[in-house]
Design a protein around this motif. Structure first.
Motif, PDB file in Angstrom:
ATOM      1  N   GLY A   1      41.211  46.983  42.811  1.00 53.04           N
ATOM      2  CA  GLY A   1      40.894  47.415  44.163  1.00 53.04           C
ATOM      3  C   GLY A   1      39.818  46.574  44.824  1.00 53.04           C
ATOM      4  N   LEU A   2      39.466  45.450  44.209  1.00 54.22           N
ATOM      5  CA  LEU A   2      38.405  44.585  44.715  1.00 54.22           C
ATOM      6  C   LEU A   2      38.972  43.221  45.066  1.00 54.22           C
ATOM      7  CD1 LEU A   2      35.774  45.334  41.916  1.00 54.22           C
ATOM      8  CD2 LEU A   2      35.891  46.434  44.162  1.00 54.22           C
ATOM      9  N   SER A   3      38.358  42.557  46.040  1.00 54.54           N
ATOM     10  CA  SER A   3      38.715  41.175  46.317  1.00 54.54           C
ATOM     11  C   SER A   3      38.255  40.314  45.157  1.00 54.54           C
ATOM     12  CB  SER A   3      38.050  40.699  47.614  1.00 54.54           C
ATOM     13  OG  SER A   3      36.646  40.598  47.436  1.00 54.54           O
ATOM     14  N   LEU A   4      38.798  39.104  45.038  1.00 50.89           N
ATOM     15  CA  LEU A   4      38.394  38.226  43.943  1.00 50.89           C
ATOM     16  C   LEU A   4      36.914  37.873  44.033  1.00 50.89           C
ATOM     17  CD1 LEU A   4      41.438  35.801  43.569  1.00 50.89           C
ATOM     18  CD2 LEU A   4      41.042  38.045  42.541  1.00 50.89           C
ATOM     19  N   ASP A   5      36.411  37.706  45.255  1.00 46.74           N
ATOM     20  CA  ASP A   5      34.979  37.412  45.424  1.00 46.74           C
ATOM     21  C   ASP A   5      34.118  38.585  44.965  1.00 46.74           C
ATOM     22  OD1 ASP A   5      35.490  34.908  46.419  1.00 46.74           O
ATOM     23  OD2 ASP A   5      35.287  35.477  48.532  1.00 46.74           O
ATOM     24  N   GLU A   6      34.570  39.818  45.238  1.00 45.90           N
ATOM     25  CA  GLU A   6      33.798  40.990  44.846  1.00 45.90           C
ATOM     26  C   GLU A   6      33.836  41.182  43.332  1.00 45.90           C
ATOM     27  OE1 GLU A   6      31.339  44.351  45.222  1.00 45.90           O
ATOM     28  OE2 GLU A   6      31.708  42.571  46.464  1.00 45.90           O
ATOM     29  N   VAL A   7      34.958  40.870  42.700  1.00 45.68           N
ATOM     30  CA  VAL A   7      35.026  40.924  41.233  1.00 45.68           C
ATOM     31  C   VAL A   7      33.978  39.992  40.640  1.00 45.68           C
ATOM     32  CG1 VAL A   7      36.432  40.332  39.229  1.00 45.68           C
ATOM     33  CG2 VAL A   7      37.454  41.603  41.121  1.00 45.68           C
ATOM     34  N   ARG A   8      33.912  38.796  41.187  1.00 46.76           N
ATOM     35  CA  ARG A   8      32.928  37.831  40.687  1.00 46.76           C
ATOM     36  C   ARG A   8      31.502  38.331  40.923  1.00 46.76           C
ATOM     37  NH1 ARG A   8      29.870  33.413  42.256  1.00 46.76           N
ATOM     38  NH2 ARG A   8      29.876  31.656  40.796  1.00 46.76           N
ATOM     39  N   ARG A   9      31.254  38.847  42.110  1.00 44.34           N
ATOM     40  CA  ARG A   9      29.906  39.316  42.434  1.00 44.34           C
ATOM     41  C   ARG A   9      29.472  40.439  41.505  1.00 44.34           C
ATOM     42  NH1 ARG A   9      26.789  42.964  44.539  1.00 44.34           N
ATOM     43  NH2 ARG A   9      28.480  44.493  44.705  1.00 44.34           N
TER      44      ARG A   9
END
Length: 245
Positions: free
Chosen positions: A152-160
Protein backbone atom coordinates in the motif's frame (compact mmCIF):
# COMPACT_ATOMS: atom_id res chain seq x y z
CA UNK A 1 31.26 -15.56 -41.75
CA UNK A 2 31.80 -13.38 -38.68
CA UNK A 3 29.26 -13.56 -35.86
CA UNK A 4 28.38 -10.76 -33.45
CA UNK A 5 26.85 -12.09 -30.23
CA UNK A 6 25.20 -10.53 -27.21
CA UNK A 7 28.12 -11.76 -25.08
CA UNK A 8 30.59 -9.76 -27.19
CA UNK A 9 28.51 -6.61 -26.85
CA UNK A 10 28.26 -7.08 -23.10
CA UNK A 11 32.04 -7.53 -22.89
CA UNK A 12 32.49 -4.36 -24.93
CA UNK A 13 30.23 -2.56 -22.43
CA UNK A 14 28.00 -0.90 -25.00
CA UNK A 15 26.28 2.01 -23.30
CA UNK A 16 23.18 4.10 -24.14
CA UNK A 17 25.58 6.92 -25.07
CA UNK A 18 26.85 4.85 -28.00
CA UNK A 19 25.06 6.10 -31.12
CA UNK A 20 25.94 3.31 -33.55
CA UNK A 21 27.71 -0.05 -33.80
CA UNK A 22 29.60 -0.81 -37.02
CA UNK A 23 30.11 -4.29 -38.44
CA UNK A 24 31.29 -5.63 -41.80
CA UNK A 25 28.70 -6.61 -44.37
CA UNK A 26 29.41 -10.32 -43.97
CA UNK A 27 28.78 -10.30 -40.19
CA UNK A 28 25.87 -12.33 -38.86
CA UNK A 29 24.28 -10.48 -35.93
CA UNK A 30 22.42 -12.83 -33.61
CA UNK A 31 18.85 -12.01 -32.55
CA UNK A 32 19.93 -11.37 -28.96
CA UNK A 33 22.72 -9.05 -30.12
CA UNK A 34 20.24 -7.06 -32.20
CA UNK A 35 17.89 -6.88 -29.24
CA UNK A 36 20.75 -5.78 -26.99
CA UNK A 37 21.53 -2.85 -29.31
CA UNK A 38 17.88 -2.01 -29.86
CA UNK A 39 17.17 -1.80 -26.13
CA UNK A 40 19.92 0.81 -25.80
CA UNK A 41 18.84 2.79 -28.83
CA UNK A 42 22.09 1.95 -30.64
CA UNK A 43 21.86 1.85 -34.45
CA UNK A 44 23.39 -1.17 -36.21
CA UNK A 45 25.51 -0.17 -39.23
CA UNK A 46 26.72 -2.55 -41.96
CA UNK A 47 29.65 -1.09 -43.96
CA UNK A 48 28.33 2.43 -43.58
CA UNK A 49 24.71 1.59 -44.41
CA UNK A 50 22.56 2.14 -41.35
CA UNK A 51 19.84 -0.36 -40.57
CA UNK A 52 17.18 -0.19 -37.90
CA UNK A 53 18.17 -2.37 -34.97
CA UNK A 54 14.58 -3.62 -34.88
CA UNK A 55 14.96 -5.17 -38.36
CA UNK A 56 14.38 -8.93 -38.02
CA UNK A 57 17.21 -11.24 -39.02
CA UNK A 58 16.71 -14.51 -40.83
CA UNK A 59 18.49 -17.10 -38.70
CA UNK A 60 20.80 -19.59 -40.39
CA UNK A 61 19.84 -23.18 -41.08
CA UNK A 62 16.42 -24.74 -40.60
CA UNK A 63 14.20 -25.71 -37.70
CA UNK A 64 11.55 -24.14 -35.45
CA UNK A 65 13.96 -22.96 -32.72
CA UNK A 66 16.68 -20.31 -32.73
CA UNK A 67 19.89 -20.42 -30.69
CA UNK A 68 19.86 -16.97 -29.09
CA UNK A 69 23.66 -16.80 -29.01
CA UNK A 70 24.70 -18.14 -32.42
CA UNK A 71 21.51 -17.54 -34.43
CA UNK A 72 21.47 -21.15 -35.63
CA UNK A 73 18.12 -22.78 -36.39
CA UNK A 74 17.55 -25.93 -34.33
CA UNK A 75 15.21 -28.79 -35.31
CA UNK A 76 14.36 -29.54 -31.66
CA UNK A 77 14.96 -28.08 -28.22
CA UNK A 78 18.11 -29.51 -26.60
CA UNK A 79 17.76 -30.62 -22.97
CA UNK A 80 20.40 -28.12 -21.85
CA UNK A 81 18.50 -25.16 -23.35
CA UNK A 82 15.29 -23.34 -22.48
CA UNK A 83 13.09 -20.57 -23.86
CA UNK A 84 14.25 -16.99 -23.41
CA UNK A 85 11.22 -15.74 -25.29
CA UNK A 86 9.19 -17.12 -28.17
CA UNK A 87 11.24 -19.63 -30.15
CA UNK A 88 14.58 -18.18 -28.98
CA UNK A 89 16.56 -20.61 -26.81
CA UNK A 90 19.48 -20.06 -24.46
CA UNK A 91 21.49 -22.32 -22.17
CA UNK A 92 19.86 -22.97 -18.82
CA UNK A 93 22.92 -21.35 -17.26
CA UNK A 94 22.11 -18.02 -18.95
CA UNK A 95 22.01 -15.20 -16.34
CA UNK A 96 18.36 -14.46 -17.09
CA UNK A 97 17.49 -18.06 -16.32
CA UNK A 98 19.28 -17.71 -12.98
CA UNK A 99 17.14 -14.64 -12.30
CA UNK A 100 13.92 -16.43 -13.21
CA UNK A 101 14.88 -19.37 -11.00
CA UNK A 102 15.58 -17.03 -8.11
CA UNK A 103 12.21 -15.33 -8.50
CA UNK A 104 10.53 -18.73 -8.63
CA UNK A 105 12.27 -19.82 -5.41
CA UNK A 106 11.34 -16.53 -3.77
CA UNK A 107 7.67 -17.18 -4.52
CA UNK A 108 7.99 -20.64 -2.98
CA UNK A 109 9.54 -19.17 0.19
CA UNK A 110 6.73 -16.62 0.49
CA UNK A 111 4.07 -19.28 0.05
CA UNK A 112 5.60 -21.51 2.74
CA UNK A 113 5.68 -18.65 5.22
CA UNK A 114 2.20 -17.54 4.23
CA UNK A 115 0.85 -21.00 5.01
CA UNK A 116 2.08 -20.61 8.59
CA UNK A 117 0.54 -17.18 9.16
CA UNK A 118 -2.89 -15.66 9.66
CA UNK A 119 -4.40 -12.19 9.63
CA UNK A 120 -2.56 -9.02 8.54
CA UNK A 121 0.81 -10.70 8.01
CA UNK A 122 -0.74 -13.25 5.68
CA UNK A 123 -2.29 -10.37 3.72
CA UNK A 124 1.05 -8.55 3.53
CA UNK A 125 2.73 -11.72 2.27
CA UNK A 126 0.05 -11.98 -0.42
CA UNK A 127 1.02 -8.49 -1.55
CA UNK A 128 4.70 -9.52 -1.63
CA UNK A 129 3.72 -12.48 -3.78
CA UNK A 130 1.83 -10.24 -6.20
CA UNK A 131 4.83 -7.93 -6.40
CA UNK A 132 7.27 -10.77 -7.17
CA UNK A 133 4.97 -12.15 -9.84
CA UNK A 134 4.75 -8.71 -11.45
CA UNK A 135 8.56 -8.57 -11.64
CA UNK A 136 8.80 -12.04 -13.15
CA UNK A 137 6.06 -11.28 -15.66
CA UNK A 138 7.75 -8.07 -16.76
CA UNK A 139 11.07 -9.87 -17.26
CA UNK A 140 9.63 -12.80 -19.21
CA UNK A 141 7.37 -10.63 -21.37
CA UNK A 142 10.07 -7.93 -21.68
CA UNK A 143 7.63 -5.26 -20.54
CA UNK A 144 8.41 -2.26 -18.31
CA UNK A 145 7.53 -2.05 -14.62
CA UNK A 146 6.11 1.33 -13.67
CA UNK A 147 5.89 2.31 -10.01
CA UNK A 148 4.13 -0.77 -8.71
CA UNK A 149 2.92 -0.16 -5.14
CA UNK A 150 4.05 -2.46 -2.32
CA UNK A 151 2.22 -2.91 0.98
CA UNK A 152 0.00 0.00 0.00
CA UNK A 153 3.05 2.27 -0.19
CA UNK A 154 4.84 3.93 -3.08
CA UNK A 155 8.33 2.62 -3.81
CA UNK A 156 9.82 5.85 -2.45
CA UNK A 157 7.83 5.49 0.79
CA UNK A 158 8.96 1.86 1.19
CA UNK A 159 12.54 3.06 0.96
CA UNK A 160 11.95 5.93 3.36
CA UNK A 161 10.30 3.79 6.02
CA UNK A 162 12.98 1.12 5.80
CA UNK A 163 15.56 3.82 6.60
CA UNK A 164 13.45 5.42 9.36
CA UNK A 165 12.78 2.50 11.69
CA UNK A 166 12.88 4.59 14.88
CA UNK A 167 10.40 7.07 13.48
CA UNK A 168 8.04 4.40 12.12
CA UNK A 169 8.35 1.65 14.76
CA UNK A 170 9.77 3.43 17.80
CA UNK A 171 12.85 1.21 18.00
CA UNK A 172 16.37 0.95 16.62
CA UNK A 173 17.09 -1.18 13.58
CA UNK A 174 16.62 -4.71 14.94
CA UNK A 175 19.53 -7.13 14.76
CA UNK A 176 18.31 -10.69 13.99
CA UNK A 177 18.51 -12.89 17.05
CA UNK A 178 17.55 -16.50 17.69
CA UNK A 179 15.13 -15.47 20.43
CA UNK A 180 12.94 -13.43 18.08
CA UNK A 181 10.74 -16.37 17.15
CA UNK A 182 10.28 -18.43 14.02
CA UNK A 183 8.18 -15.94 12.06
CA UNK A 184 10.63 -13.06 12.49
CA UNK A 185 13.54 -15.31 11.55
CA UNK A 186 11.73 -16.62 8.48
CA UNK A 187 11.06 -13.03 7.39
CA UNK A 188 14.75 -12.24 7.87
CA UNK A 189 15.65 -15.24 5.69
CA UNK A 190 13.16 -14.07 3.07
CA UNK A 191 14.82 -10.64 3.05
CA UNK A 192 18.22 -12.27 2.48
CA UNK A 193 16.79 -14.36 -0.39
CA UNK A 194 15.45 -11.21 -2.00
CA UNK A 195 18.94 -9.68 -1.85
CA UNK A 196 20.32 -12.73 -3.65
CA UNK A 197 17.72 -12.35 -6.40
CA UNK A 198 18.61 -8.67 -6.73
CA UNK A 199 22.25 -9.65 -7.35
CA UNK A 200 21.07 -12.17 -9.96
CA UNK A 201 19.23 -9.33 -11.71
CA UNK A 202 22.38 -7.20 -11.78
CA UNK A 203 24.27 -10.14 -13.32
CA UNK A 204 21.50 -10.69 -15.87
CA UNK A 205 21.49 -7.01 -16.88
CA UNK A 206 25.07 -5.86 -16.17
CA UNK A 207 25.14 -2.81 -18.44
CA UNK A 208 22.36 -1.03 -16.60
CA UNK A 209 19.44 -2.19 -18.73
CA UNK A 210 16.21 -2.99 -16.89
CA UNK A 211 16.84 -0.56 -14.03
CA UNK A 212 13.12 -0.97 -13.28
CA UNK A 213 13.60 -4.62 -12.35
CA UNK A 214 16.66 -3.89 -10.21
CA UNK A 215 14.83 -1.04 -8.44
CA UNK A 216 11.75 -3.17 -7.75
CA UNK A 217 13.90 -5.96 -6.31
CA UNK A 218 15.70 -3.44 -4.12
CA UNK A 219 12.36 -2.18 -2.82
CA UNK A 220 11.17 -5.76 -2.38
CA UNK A 221 13.93 -6.51 0.11
CA UNK A 222 13.17 -3.20 1.85
CA UNK A 223 9.49 -4.16 2.00
CA UNK A 224 10.33 -7.52 3.55
CA UNK A 225 12.50 -5.70 6.07
CA UNK A 226 9.45 -3.61 6.99
CA UNK A 227 7.51 -6.84 7.63
CA UNK A 228 10.39 -8.06 9.80
CA UNK A 229 10.28 -4.81 11.79
CA UNK A 230 6.50 -5.05 12.10
CA UNK A 231 6.79 -8.55 13.51
CA UNK A 232 9.57 -7.68 15.96
CA UNK A 233 7.81 -4.50 17.14
CA UNK A 234 4.56 -6.34 17.88
CA UNK A 235 2.64 -4.59 15.11
CA UNK A 236 0.93 -7.78 13.92
CA UNK A 237 0.03 -8.90 17.41
CA UNK A 238 -1.63 -5.54 18.03
CA UNK A 239 -3.50 -5.90 14.73
CA UNK A 240 -4.86 -9.26 15.82
CA UNK A 241 -2.68 -11.44 13.63
CA UNK A 242 -1.68 -14.96 14.60
CA UNK A 243 1.54 -16.72 13.64
CA UNK A 244 3.20 -19.98 14.56
CA UNK A 245 6.29 -18.11 15.79
Amino acid sequence: MKVLTEAELRSARVSPETESWHVSRDTFVTPLAREYLRDRGVALVFDGHETMSRTPVEPRGGGPYVDGVTGERLPEKPENMTHLHGSVLVDKTHPRMELRGGLDCLQAEILLLQEECRGPLREDLEDLLRFVRAILGAEVKEQPLRGTALLGLSLDEVRRQSHSVREVFGMDHPVPDGSMGRTALRLNLLRARARQVELAAVRAFPAGERPDIVEHLNRLSSGIYLLFCREVSGYYQRKGGQTDG
